[in-house]
Scaffold this motif. Structure first.
Motif, PDB file in Angstrom:
ATOM      1  N   GLY A  14       0.710  -1.256   0.063  1.00 50.92           N
ATOM      2  CA  GLY A  14       0.115   0.098  -0.041  1.00 50.92           C
ATOM      3  C   GLY A  14       0.940   1.224  -0.004  1.00 50.92           C
ATOM      4  N   ILE A  15       1.763   1.103   0.698  1.00 48.68           N
ATOM      5  CA  ILE A  15       2.870   2.354   0.890  1.00 48.68           C
ATOM      6  C   ILE A  15       3.541   2.390  -0.441  1.00 48.68           C
ATOM      7  CG2 ILE A  15       5.043   3.266   1.895  1.00 48.68           C
ATOM      8  CD1 ILE A  15       4.061   2.013   4.691  1.00 48.68           C
ATOM      9  N   ALA A  16       3.987   1.455  -0.989  1.00 48.07           N
ATOM     10  CA  ALA A  16       4.684   1.492  -2.287  1.00 48.07           C
ATOM     11  C   ALA A  16       3.841   1.958  -3.518  1.00 48.07           C
ATOM     12  CB  ALA A  16       5.307   0.005  -2.894  1.00 48.07           C
ATOM     13  N   THR A  17       2.472   1.510  -3.606  1.00 46.97           N
ATOM     14  CA  THR A  17       1.695   2.125  -4.557  1.00 46.97           C
ATOM     15  C   THR A  17       1.467   3.388  -4.375  1.00 46.97           C
ATOM     16  OG1 THR A  17      -0.364   1.260  -3.426  1.00 46.97           O
ATOM     17  CG2 THR A  17       0.970  -0.169  -5.061  1.00 46.97           C
ATOM     18  N   GLY A  18       1.278   4.072  -3.010  1.00 45.70           N
ATOM     19  CA  GLY A  18       1.019   5.406  -2.855  1.00 45.70           C
ATOM     20  C   GLY A  18       2.249   6.222  -3.426  1.00 45.70           C
ATOM     21  N   VAL A  19       3.491   5.858  -3.129  1.00 48.49           N
ATOM     22  CA  VAL A  19       4.595   6.319  -3.609  1.00 48.49           C
ATOM     23  C   VAL A  19       4.667   6.419  -5.100  1.00 48.49           C
ATOM     24  CG1 VAL A  19       7.190   6.105  -3.368  1.00 48.49           C
ATOM     25  CG2 VAL A  19       5.946   5.880  -1.418  1.00 48.49           C
ATOM     26  N   TRP A  20       4.301   5.359  -5.763  1.00 51.18           N
ATOM     27  CA  TRP A  20       4.398   5.225  -7.230  1.00 51.18           C
ATOM     28  C   TRP A  20       3.480   6.181  -7.812  1.00 51.18           C
ATOM     29  CZ3 TRP A  20       7.416   2.794 -10.434  1.00 51.18           C
ATOM     30  CH2 TRP A  20       7.131   2.509 -11.821  1.00 51.18           C
ATOM     31  N   ALA A  21       2.181   6.442  -7.413  1.00 47.93           N
ATOM     32  CA  ALA A  21       1.117   7.287  -7.685  1.00 47.93           C
ATOM     33  C   ALA A  21       1.577   8.618  -7.551  1.00 47.93           C
ATOM     34  CB  ALA A  21      -0.097   6.873  -7.020  1.00 47.93           C
ATOM     35  N   ALA A  22       2.256   9.039  -6.432  1.00 48.75           N
ATOM     36  CA  ALA A  22       2.664  10.428  -6.052  1.00 48.75           C
ATOM     37  C   ALA A  22       3.689  10.688  -7.263  1.00 48.75           C
ATOM     38  CB  ALA A  22       2.962  10.442  -4.766  1.00 48.75           C
ATOM     39  N   GLY A  23       4.679   9.698  -7.337  1.00 48.68           N
ATOM     40  CA  GLY A  23       5.768   9.991  -8.507  1.00 48.68           C
ATOM     41  C   GLY A  23       5.232  10.020  -9.945  1.00 48.68           C
ATOM     42  N   VAL A  39       6.307  -2.225  -9.037  1.00 43.76           N
ATOM     43  CA  VAL A  39       5.494  -2.211  -7.695  1.00 43.76           C
ATOM     44  C   VAL A  39       4.992  -3.678  -7.369  1.00 43.76           C
ATOM     45  CG1 VAL A  39       4.036  -1.531  -6.052  1.00 43.76           C
ATOM     46  CG2 VAL A  39       5.066   0.189  -7.648  1.00 43.76           C
ATOM     47  N   THR A  40       4.412  -4.177  -8.364  1.00 43.61           N
ATOM     48  CA  THR A  40       3.636  -5.476  -8.192  1.00 43.61           C
ATOM     49  C   THR A  40       4.416  -6.622  -8.363  1.00 43.61           C
ATOM     50  OG1 THR A  40       1.797  -4.592  -9.342  1.00 43.61           O
ATOM     51  CG2 THR A  40       1.682  -6.968  -9.319  1.00 43.61           C
ATOM     52  N   ALA A  41       5.690  -6.561  -8.946  1.00 42.22           N
ATOM     53  CA  ALA A  41       6.613  -7.645  -8.937  1.00 42.22           C
ATOM     54  C   ALA A  41       7.427  -7.773  -7.672  1.00 42.22           C
ATOM     55  CB  ALA A  41       7.908  -7.192 -10.263  1.00 42.22           C
ATOM     56  N   TRP A  42       7.702  -6.441  -7.218  1.00 41.73           N
ATOM     57  CA  TRP A  42       8.295  -6.398  -5.851  1.00 41.73           C
ATOM     58  C   TRP A  42       7.264  -7.125  -4.936  1.00 41.73           C
ATOM     59  CZ3 TRP A  42       6.558  -3.582  -1.529  1.00 41.73           C
ATOM     60  CH2 TRP A  42       7.060  -3.899  -0.409  1.00 41.73           C
ATOM     61  N   SER A  43       6.371  -6.672  -4.861  1.00 33.68           N
ATOM     62  CA  SER A  43       5.241  -7.029  -3.833  1.00 33.68           C
ATOM     63  C   SER A  43       5.004  -8.550  -3.748  1.00 33.68           C
ATOM     64  CB  SER A  43       3.936  -6.291  -3.773  1.00 33.68           C
ATOM     65  OG  SER A  43       2.934  -6.769  -2.840  1.00 33.68           O
ATOM     66  N   VAL A  44       4.686  -9.098  -5.188  1.00 32.29           N
ATOM     67  CA  VAL A  44       4.580 -10.550  -5.144  1.00 32.29           C
ATOM     68  C   VAL A  44       5.827 -11.345  -4.641  1.00 32.29           C
ATOM     69  CG1 VAL A  44       4.159 -12.305  -6.957  1.00 32.29           C
ATOM     70  CG2 VAL A  44       2.693 -10.232  -7.042  1.00 32.29           C
ATOM     71  N   SER A  45       6.885 -11.023  -5.193  1.00 32.22           N
ATOM     72  CA  SER A  45       8.091 -11.713  -4.779  1.00 32.22           C
ATOM     73  C   SER A  45       8.412 -11.599  -3.399  1.00 32.22           C
ATOM     74  CB  SER A  45       9.454 -11.157  -5.454  1.00 32.22           C
ATOM     75  OG  SER A  45       9.550  -9.829  -5.357  1.00 32.22           O
ATOM     76  N   VAL A  94      12.602   1.628  -7.078  1.00 27.57           N
ATOM     77  CA  VAL A  94      13.191   2.944  -6.659  1.00 27.57           C
ATOM     78  C   VAL A  94      13.800   3.694  -7.590  1.00 27.57           C
ATOM     79  CG1 VAL A  94      14.942   3.795  -5.292  1.00 27.57           C
ATOM     80  CG2 VAL A  94      13.514   2.049  -4.125  1.00 27.57           C
ATOM     81  N   ARG A  95      14.362   3.074  -8.466  1.00 29.82           N
ATOM     82  CA  ARG A  95      15.224   3.731  -9.737  1.00 29.82           C
ATOM     83  C   ARG A  95      14.154   4.257 -10.464  1.00 29.82           C
ATOM     84  NH1 ARG A  95      20.676   2.132 -11.434  1.00 29.82           N
ATOM     85  NH2 ARG A  95      20.111   3.266 -13.356  1.00 29.82           N
ATOM     86  N   LYS A  96      12.970   3.804 -10.756  1.00 28.20           N
ATOM     87  CA  LYS A  96      11.986   4.103 -11.880  1.00 28.20           C
ATOM     88  C   LYS A  96      11.073   5.288 -10.998  1.00 28.20           C
ATOM     89  CE  LYS A  96      11.202   0.671 -14.769  1.00 28.20           C
ATOM     90  NZ  LYS A  96      10.762   0.932 -16.117  1.00 28.20           N
ATOM     91  N   VAL A  97      10.990   5.348  -9.699  1.00 28.41           N
ATOM     92  CA  VAL A  97      10.324   6.525  -9.086  1.00 28.41           C
ATOM     93  C   VAL A  97      11.349   7.735  -8.893  1.00 28.41           C
ATOM     94  CG1 VAL A  97       9.691   7.359  -6.561  1.00 28.41           C
ATOM     95  CG2 VAL A  97       8.873   5.176  -7.507  1.00 28.41           C
ATOM     96  N   SER A  98      12.566   7.295  -8.688  1.00 28.36           N
ATOM     97  CA  SER A  98      13.597   8.352  -8.734  1.00 28.36           C
ATOM     98  C   SER A  98      13.513   9.105 -10.229  1.00 28.36           C
ATOM     99  CB  SER A  98      14.913   8.000  -8.356  1.00 28.36           C
ATOM    100  OG  SER A  98      14.924   7.423  -7.100  1.00 28.36           O
ATOM    101  N   ALA A  99      13.573   8.357 -11.239  1.00 29.02           N
ATOM    102  CA  ALA A  99      13.562   8.873 -12.432  1.00 29.02           C
ATOM    103  C   ALA A  99      12.310   9.725 -12.815  1.00 29.02           C
ATOM    104  CB  ALA A  99      13.482   7.936 -13.666  1.00 29.02           C
TER     105      ALA A  99
END
Length: 104
Positions: A14-23, A39-45, A94-99
């Motif tokens: 939930g936090i990661a999807t919020g960060v993704w949406a904000a970025g 986000v999904t790949a990280w969460s599932v793994s 993290v790299r994609k959010v940073s970009a």
């Protein structure tokens, strides 16, 4: 470990999807919404690694012979590999959010 560990996985998702949406780019010039696949790949793994770790711990505790311990060790190794994959997906995320934030 148990259910609380898996609960943390959902909280982190939930936090990661919020960060993704904000970025994500807010401009109307963006042709299509940016895929949240990292986000999904990280969460599932990560969730699979947590679950596999839980299973290996229970298998080890219930093992009554050497074969049972070996099976628990194999499941623990699979868990470790899933954690390595999750770490790799986290780096991509993290790299994609940073970009995305650098473009904003």
């Amino acid at each position: 470990m148990g259910g609380s560990s898996l609960g943390w996985t959902f909280l982190a998702y939930g936090i990661a999807t919020g960060v993704w949406a904000a970025g994500a780019p807010k401009s109307s010039r963006a042709a299509a919404p940016l895929s949240a696949a990292p986000v999904t790949a990280w969460s599932v793994s990560f969730g699979a690694a947590m679950l596999t770790s839980l299973v290996s711990g229970r298998m080890g505790a219930a093992a009554e012979d050497e074969a049972g311990l070996r099976a628990a060790e194999l499941v623990a190794m699979a868990s470790d590999l899933l954690f390595v994959a999750a770490a790799g997906f986290a780096v991509v995320f993290v790299r994609k959010v940073s970009a995305m934030q650098a473009r904003a």
